[in-house]
Design a protein around this motif. Structure first.
Motif: not given
Lengths: 548, 181, 170, 106
Positions: C148-150, A150-152, B159-168, C92-94
């Motif tokens: 990471v790469s993205g 939620v935070g991120l 894993a979703v946190v990592v994904f969310a970091a990318g999206i953000s 990869l990510a999605a």
């Protein structure tokens, strides 16, 4: 079948969040449609879950054991859970309904007014999934994971306008919010160190000294006390309680309008819910009845009272509408935290606890609805007329009767005028505090109501009784897009409707106002829904089970 | 000898942490922070948590440093007028309070490696994992069994946190990077 | 620490010299050419060997991502981006996130619980271990490597000016 | 702590504890060297000094990890050493490119 719903509610938006990016490789601007589709299904599932929870006699406690028999709960329920459980009970059932409803409704706003782009809607869906997890999880560490999601996503969405002001606000939110989450994690770590468990019910039972490998209750243990301190500070940061509120006004004011509606209705609500959940379910009233532990509670109440008074005071001093209502949120969450503490305060009897729990549940729900509606109305007015400041609202009622009407209704709900849901929540909270004989709290609630009335009345006066003054005409046109844009240029031409006001926005604002009033009449239904929660808090039972 | 090593390592980590907090020049801070990560990874290895140590090595020392460097390369960096940050009073007060609480509570911790610590001795969680993880999963590394099996949903969340970091990051930078090929 | 300021170091600025600043370095390029295959292999080793020794998908994914970063540093970001097309990073990510969820959701389609790995054994005769391996290798590792790469490519590209996308078309 | 798995076959008059102590003692000396080297990281004064110093730190870490692996009887710590050796190189490349190209890492 309904046991599967909690997991589905969390996973569906997350899977949905991968789609805008994936499909985005092929087509542009598919984000909104995907989000609408996913969130419609989500709303249906949430309604189904609520029906399953409240459908039978009392309230059911629906548990989804992740990983099933092998990796979750093994055998009889006296054993600890080795995995993670998702729990939908009377409390989380209501919250899930709120999340699903608001998430879907805000899309109507974002269609025209929101930032576009596939990444935005991925973030939007992730945020929804994270909130669902936050409300449904029954595990302390898992709660942290969802706080992070939620935070991120919120940090990202706040800055999605990409002007300098929102970037700074998001950065501030990032730093403060991450610190808060870390403190929460530290507290959970302490609890884990002392009990060796993470499931909320199991930790609660361990603290009470139930399992035979723990000798006696741990309520006086310094580590447990420190754990409550860390968790309380961490979650009060998330709920924006004074003096940890500083991120909130900036974030609300600088975020794009659609995002403000969403996060004002749900994100701090998540923090306050987590605080209530941990205080009631994990620590329970028995923790605070031991020794001097109630003093911690009183310290929290003092902070919350400061939050109530300073929040409304600062709100009354604001010129920009979004900032004004952001500070009002600081004050409202102060009320909720007071209620959470009053409910478990040893000075209060059964009746006080019951009333305070009703107050917290109804006010959480009501504040989400009212504040979301207010920001939607303010956003819609800004899109329609360009007015973002109080003085620019002069005489707007004639030009935008529907939006002004809903602003009036929602504003009165914030004050706590009957028959709105805002009145119900405040009423129960105040009467609960009265039963605990915490007189200063009553005074604070009264003072804050007066202050709130002050700024809402000022707003309504501008809206309905002030003609548009010469020279102070609202700045109009496409220029004040960013919140930082200088408004109110002298003699600007009033071009009614900057072109981005949509029927979706008006419908959202008006329906929020209507719902606020309707729910104001549904007091008995709401207290019935909250009854099992109150029962569990009274019995200091870690599980909110069927009404008894 | 064990404690001598531990004390030396602790001294190093403390020095790097202080330097990270106090140095003013951002490039220097990034380099010092990488050194801090080195120390922490050693600490985790010393405490026999190789999985955590490896994560710290891979993310903390490697990827984070590179991303931070890249970030200051693409933004404007001001020349600091002073070498050492002057700590401000409120921050010091908060820091002092936290320090008092931490030191006060750390003395209450079970001894390092104690078999009576609930985290270890709890027969229904930790001991359960140790007894059953191989039977249940046929995986030798109990850490992996817990991460992917018993607490698989947490791993999903992370894993979703990592994904969310990318999206953000995409949202913040306003990039629809991936639609233009 | 003394108060003498270490100010004699070269002034480092990066605002103007963004993407053109890449300078070929034969030493780095040939070293990376030698090391990259090894580090990539090692990443995959960690990833697939996580069940039996420390390490696992998260660490493995990070090493794989770091290898991409290493190549980008040596050969320049633009050419690396062209080689590793944006599509790969997204998939990869999605895809990783979707695969993780899918492994969990399939048992639910049959009425079992989310991430109930033993279900695969009962229904399809697939060992529980492969369920764990699947979320590690198909879920976590691609997400970490992709993100990471993205992140690297996105941060290198910098922010778009705010005005470009907030246009009033709909 | 038994040195099982260290591959060190203790000679009769050298006890297992002594072997462990020698490894740990050596590791402690290396940590002290690391602390000394850290002075250069903080002091600089030039970025090149820092890069070089942090690279030495990394190499020292690898050595310490290997010694720890031997002392604690945990060969898995060698995997971490391997990861470190790889990333240390990457870090040195990145920082030096950053410095040489005046902020353009690209």
């Amino acid at each position: 079948m309904s046991e599967l719903l909690p997991a589905l509610l969390i996973v569906l938006p997350i899977v949905g969040a991968t789609l805008p990016l994936g499909v985005g490789l092929l087509r542009e601007n598919v984000g909104w449609s995907i989000a609408a589709l996913v969130l419609s299904v989500e709303a249906g599932l949430a309604a189904w879950l609520a029906a399953a929870v409240y459908g039978g006699e009392g309230a059911a406690r629906i548990v989804h054991v992740l990983g099933g028999e092998t990796f979750g709960r093994r055998g009889a329920t006296e054993n600890f859970v080795v995995g993670i459980e998702l729990v939908a009970d009377a409390f989380s059932g209501l919250m899930v309904l709120l999340v699903a409803g608001v998430a879907l409704a805000v899309l109507a706003f974002a269609r025209r007014g929101g930032p576009r782009g596939n990444a935005f809607y991925s973030g939007y869906l992730l945020l929804t999934g994270g909130l669902m997890g936050l409300f449904l999880t029954g595990d302390l560490f898992n709660l942290f994971v969802f706080l992070e999601i939620v935070g991120l996503t919120t940090y990202g969405l706040v800055a999605s306008d990409r002007d300098a002001e929102s970037a700074v606000a998001a950065l501030k939110y990032l730093v403060i919010g991450t610190t808060g989450a870390s403190l929460y994690l530290l507290g959970v770590g302490y609890l884990f160190l002392r009990t060796g468990a993470l499931n909320m019910v199991d930790v609660s039972r361990s603290l009470a000294g139930e399992p035979e490998w723990i000798d006696g209750a741990l309520y006086g243990d310094p580590l447990v006390l420190a754990a409550f301190g860390f968790i309380a500070v961490g979650l009060m940061t998330k709920a924006a309680i004074y003096p940890l509120h500083t991120w909130q006004p900036d974030a609300y004011a600088a975020a794009p309008d659609a995002v403000t509606v969403y996060i004002s209705a749900l994100v701090s609500t998540g923090g306050a819910y987590a605080f209530a959940r941990v205080t009631w379910t994990v620590f329970t009233s028995e923790f605070f009845a031991v020794g001097q532990n109630a003093r911690i509670l009183e310290l929290v109440i003092v902070l919350a009272c400061l939050s109530v008074v300073l929040g409304s005071g600062l709100a009354a001093m604001q010129r920009r509408l979004k900032r004004l209502f952001a500070y009002s949120s600081v004050s409202q969450f102060g009320l909720i935290v007071i209620g959470v503490c009053v409910a478990v305060h040893p000075a209060g009897g059964t009746q006080a606890t019951r009333l305070a729990v009703y107050g917290v549940v109804i006010h959480l729900l009501g504040h989400g609805l009212v504040k979301g509606g207010l920001f939607a109305t303010v956003g819609a007015l800004a899109h329609g007329t360009g007015a973002r400041r109080v003085r620019e609202y002069a005489g707007l009622a004639k030009r935008r009767p529907f939006l002004s009407g809903s602003l009036a209704v929602l504003g009165l709900a914030i004050v706590g005028v009957p028959p709105t849901i805002g009145f119900l929540g405040k009423w129960y909270l105040a009467v609960g505090a009265l039963n605990t004989r915490l007189w200063p709290v009553i005074f604070v609630v009264f003072a804050s109501t007066l202050l709130t009335l002050l700024y809402v009345a000022r707003l309504l006066e501008k809206l309905y009784f002030d003609g548009p003054a010469e020279g102070a005409a609202p700045a109009a046109g496409p220029e004040p897009e960013g919140p930082g844009a200088p408004g109110g240029a002298d003699g600007a031409v009033i071009t009614d409707g900057a072109g981005s006001l949509s029927y979706g926005m008006i419908a959202l604002a008006v329906s929020a106002a209507v719902l606020t009033v309707l729910l104001g009449f549904a007091g008995s239904a709401l207290t019935d829904a909250a009854q099992p929660i109150a029962q569990a808090v009274i019995e200091a039972a870690p599980e909110v089970s069927a009404g008894g | 000898m064990v404690s001598a090593f531990g004390i030396a390592l602790f001294g190093f980590v403390l020095a790097t942490a202080l330097a990270t907090a106090l140095l003013r020049d951002i490039l220097a801070v990034i380099i010092v922070f990488a050194a801090y990560s080195l120390g922490m990874a050693l600490f985790y290895a010393f405490l026999l948590a190789p999985d955590v140590a490896m994560t710290e090595a891979a993310i903390g020392a490697g990827v984070t440093t590179l991303l931070l460097l890249l970030t200051i390369a693409t933004t404007v960096r001001e020349e600091p007028g002073i070498a050492i940050e002057r700590p401000n009073l409120p921050a010091l007060v908060v820091f002092g309070g936290l320090l008092v609480v931490m030191i006060g509570t750390v003395t209450q911790f079970p001894a390092l490696g104690s078999r009576n610590a609930p985290v270890w001795s709890n027969p229904e969680v930790t001991q359960y994992y140790l007894e059953h993880s191989y039977k249940d999963t046929k995986v030798h590394n109990a850490v992996t069994a817990v991460l992917a099996g018993y607490r698989g949903f947490d791993t999903f969340g992370e894993a979703v946190v990592v994904f969310a970091a990318g999206i953000s990051t995409l949202v913040v930078l306003g990039r629809e990077v991936f639609t233009r090929e | 620490m003394s108060d003498r300021q270490p100010n004699e170091k070269p002034v480092v600025r990066g605002a103007d010299g963004s993407e053109s600043a890449y300078v070929e370095s034969q030493v780095i390029m040939s070293t990376v050419r030698v090391i990259a295959p090894f580090s990539l292999t090692y990443g995959f080793f960690l990833l697939f060997h996580g069940a039996d020794s420390p390490g696992g998908s998260f660490q493995g994914g990070a090493i794989i991502g770091a290898t991409v970063l290493m190549i980008a540093f040596a050969f320049g970001i633009e050419s690396t981006r062209n080689w590793l097309r944006n599509r790969t990073v997204v998939v990869l990510a999605a895809g990783g996130a979707a695969m993780f969820a899918l492994v969990g959701l399939i048992p639910m389609a049959y009425g079992a619980n989310f991430l109930e790995h033993p279900f695969y054994h009962e229904q399809f005769g697939i060992k529980t271990k492969w369920g764990l391996e699947a979320i590690e290798a198909l879920g976590v590792a691609p997400i970490v490597a992709g993100v990471v790469s993205g992140l690297f490519f996105v941060i290198a590209a910098g922010a778009l000016p705010a005005t470009e996308e907030v246009s009033e078309d709909d | 702590m038994t040195p099982a798995g260290t591959g060190v076959a203790p000679v009769a008059f050298i006890s297992a504890e002594l072997v462990t102590d020698v490894f740990l003692g050596t590791a402690t000396v290396f940590i002290l060297l690391v602390v000394a080297m850290f002075y250069r990281v903080v002091k600089g004064p030039s970025t090149q000094d820092r890069v070089l110093a942090v690279n030495v730190l990394g190499t020292n870490t690898v050595v310490v990890l290997a010694l720890l692996a031997a002392a604690l009887g945990e060969p898995s710590l060698l995997d971490i050493a391997l990861v470190y050796a790889l990333l240390n190189f990457l870090m040195a490349v990145a920082i030096s490119k950053f410095t040489v190209e005046r902020g353009g890492v690209l």
